[in-house]
Design a protein around this motif. Structure first.
Motif, PDB file in Angstrom:
ATOM      1  N   LYS A  92       0.853  -1.188   0.000  1.00  0.00           N
ATOM      2  CA  LYS A  92       0.000   0.000   0.000  1.00  0.00           C
ATOM      3  C   LYS A  92       0.895   1.245   0.000  1.00  0.00           C
ATOM      4  O   LYS A  92       1.855   1.327   0.753  1.00  0.00           O
ATOM      5  N   ASN A  93       0.596   2.177  -0.887  1.00  0.00           N
ATOM      6  CA  ASN A  93       1.346   3.428  -1.043  1.00  0.00           C
ATOM      7  C   ASN A  93       2.781   3.227  -1.529  1.00  0.00           C
ATOM      8  O   ASN A  93       3.597   4.135  -1.429  1.00  0.00           O
ATOM      9  N   THR A  94       3.101   2.055  -2.029  1.00  0.00           N
ATOM     10  CA  THR A  94       4.425   1.807  -2.601  1.00  0.00           C
ATOM     11  C   THR A  94       4.255   1.791  -4.114  1.00  0.00           C
ATOM     12  O   THR A  94       3.439   1.044  -4.650  1.00  0.00           O
ATOM     13  N   LEU A  95       5.026   2.627  -4.795  1.00  0.00           N
ATOM     14  CA  LEU A  95       4.847   2.856  -6.224  1.00  0.00           C
ATOM     15  C   LEU A  95       5.684   1.940  -7.108  1.00  0.00           C
ATOM     16  O   LEU A  95       5.399   1.786  -8.279  1.00  0.00           O
ATOM     17  N   LEU A  96       6.740   1.365  -6.553  1.00  0.00           N
ATOM     18  CA  LEU A  96       7.668   0.532  -7.320  1.00  0.00           C
ATOM     19  C   LEU A  96       7.333  -0.947  -7.196  1.00  0.00           C
ATOM     20  O   LEU A  96       7.034  -1.414  -6.097  1.00  0.00           O
ATOM     21  N   PRO A  97       7.427  -1.718  -8.270  1.00  0.00           N
ATOM     22  CA  PRO A  97       7.330  -3.177  -8.121  1.00  0.00           C
ATOM     23  C   PRO A  97       8.616  -3.667  -7.451  1.00  0.00           C
ATOM     24  O   PRO A  97       9.716  -3.288  -7.850  1.00  0.00           O
ATOM     25  N   LEU A  98       8.474  -4.469  -6.426  1.00  0.00           N
ATOM     26  CA  LEU A  98       9.625  -4.907  -5.628  1.00  0.00           C
ATOM     27  C   LEU A  98       9.646  -6.416  -5.477  1.00  0.00           C
ATOM     28  O   LEU A  98       8.625  -7.083  -5.624  1.00  0.00           O
ATOM     29  N   THR A  99      10.820  -6.935  -5.148  1.00  0.00           N
ATOM     30  CA  THR A  99      10.964  -8.318  -4.707  1.00  0.00           C
ATOM     31  C   THR A  99      11.457  -8.266  -3.272  1.00  0.00           C
ATOM     32  O   THR A  99      12.418  -7.554  -2.963  1.00  0.00           O
ATOM     33  N   ALA A 100      10.803  -9.004  -2.397  1.00  0.00           N
ATOM     34  CA  ALA A 100      11.230  -9.110  -1.000  1.00  0.00           C
ATOM     35  C   ALA A 100      12.000 -10.412  -0.828  1.00  0.00           C
ATOM     36  O   ALA A 100      11.509 -11.478  -1.215  1.00  0.00           O
ATOM     37  N   ALA A 101      13.197 -10.293  -0.272  1.00  0.00           N
ATOM     38  CA  ALA A 101      13.987 -11.464   0.098  1.00  0.00           C
ATOM     39  C   ALA A 101      13.890 -11.592   1.608  1.00  0.00           C
ATOM     40  O   ALA A 101      14.282 -10.684   2.339  1.00  0.00           O
TER      41      ALA A 101
END
Length: 159
Positions: A92-101
């Motif tokens: 939520k409210n995060t604009l970038l596609p990310l990968t969580a390790a």
């Protein structure tokens, strides 16, 4: 001084509200811009070096990478928790596609999760961890990194 009950209730409510207002800005939901001034450290992943911001307080972790429009490829954010637990993240409210390790105490990546921007989908570690490293989505895959890779750096030394 005598106040009618209704006026007394309003006065007490106003006093309580004014006491809470200084803390209203501390909410992650009130965060207007990205947090860019967190402490930094370097991590190693294979032959690559990652420059990470370290989010270690509750508020820093809550804000995370919210409102960030871009992030250099060799940068990320390392979330540090006090004790290992199953950690779950959303975007939520995060604009970038990310990968969580999701990372164990010794630096071993337990599992990876690709996360879509601006969603409330939950992405969790497959076992208790103390660390979560967020990178631009695809960074780990492009380098062929999977669960089992061991990250190097100060947070994992001596564990």
């Amino acid at each position: 001084m005598f106040l009618p009950r209704r006026a007394l209730r309003h006065a007490l409510f106003a006093a309580a509200l004014s006491a809470l207002l200084p803390f209203a800005g501390a909410s992650a939901w009130a965060q207007e811009g990205p947090q860019l001034n967190l402490p930094r450290t370097k991590l190693g992943a294979g032959m690559y070096q990652i420059d990470v911001q370290v989010a270690s307080s509750g508020l820093e972790r809550q804000i995370g990478l919210m409102n960030r429009k871009e992030m250099p490829q060799q940068e990320g954010m390392l979330f540090v928790f006090e004790v290992p637990a199953v950690q779950c993240f959303w975007m939520k409210n995060t604009l970038l596609p990310l990968t969580a390790a999701f990372v164990a105490d010794d630096g071993t990546i337990v599992n990876l999760a690709d996360m879509k921007p601006q969603t409330t989908d939950s992405h969790c570690s497959s076992q208790p961890v103390r660390y979560v490293l967020e990178m631009n989505q695809g960074w780990f895959a492009k380098k062929g990194f999977k669960a089992g890779l061991k990250l190097r750096g100060a947070p994992f030394e001596g564990r």
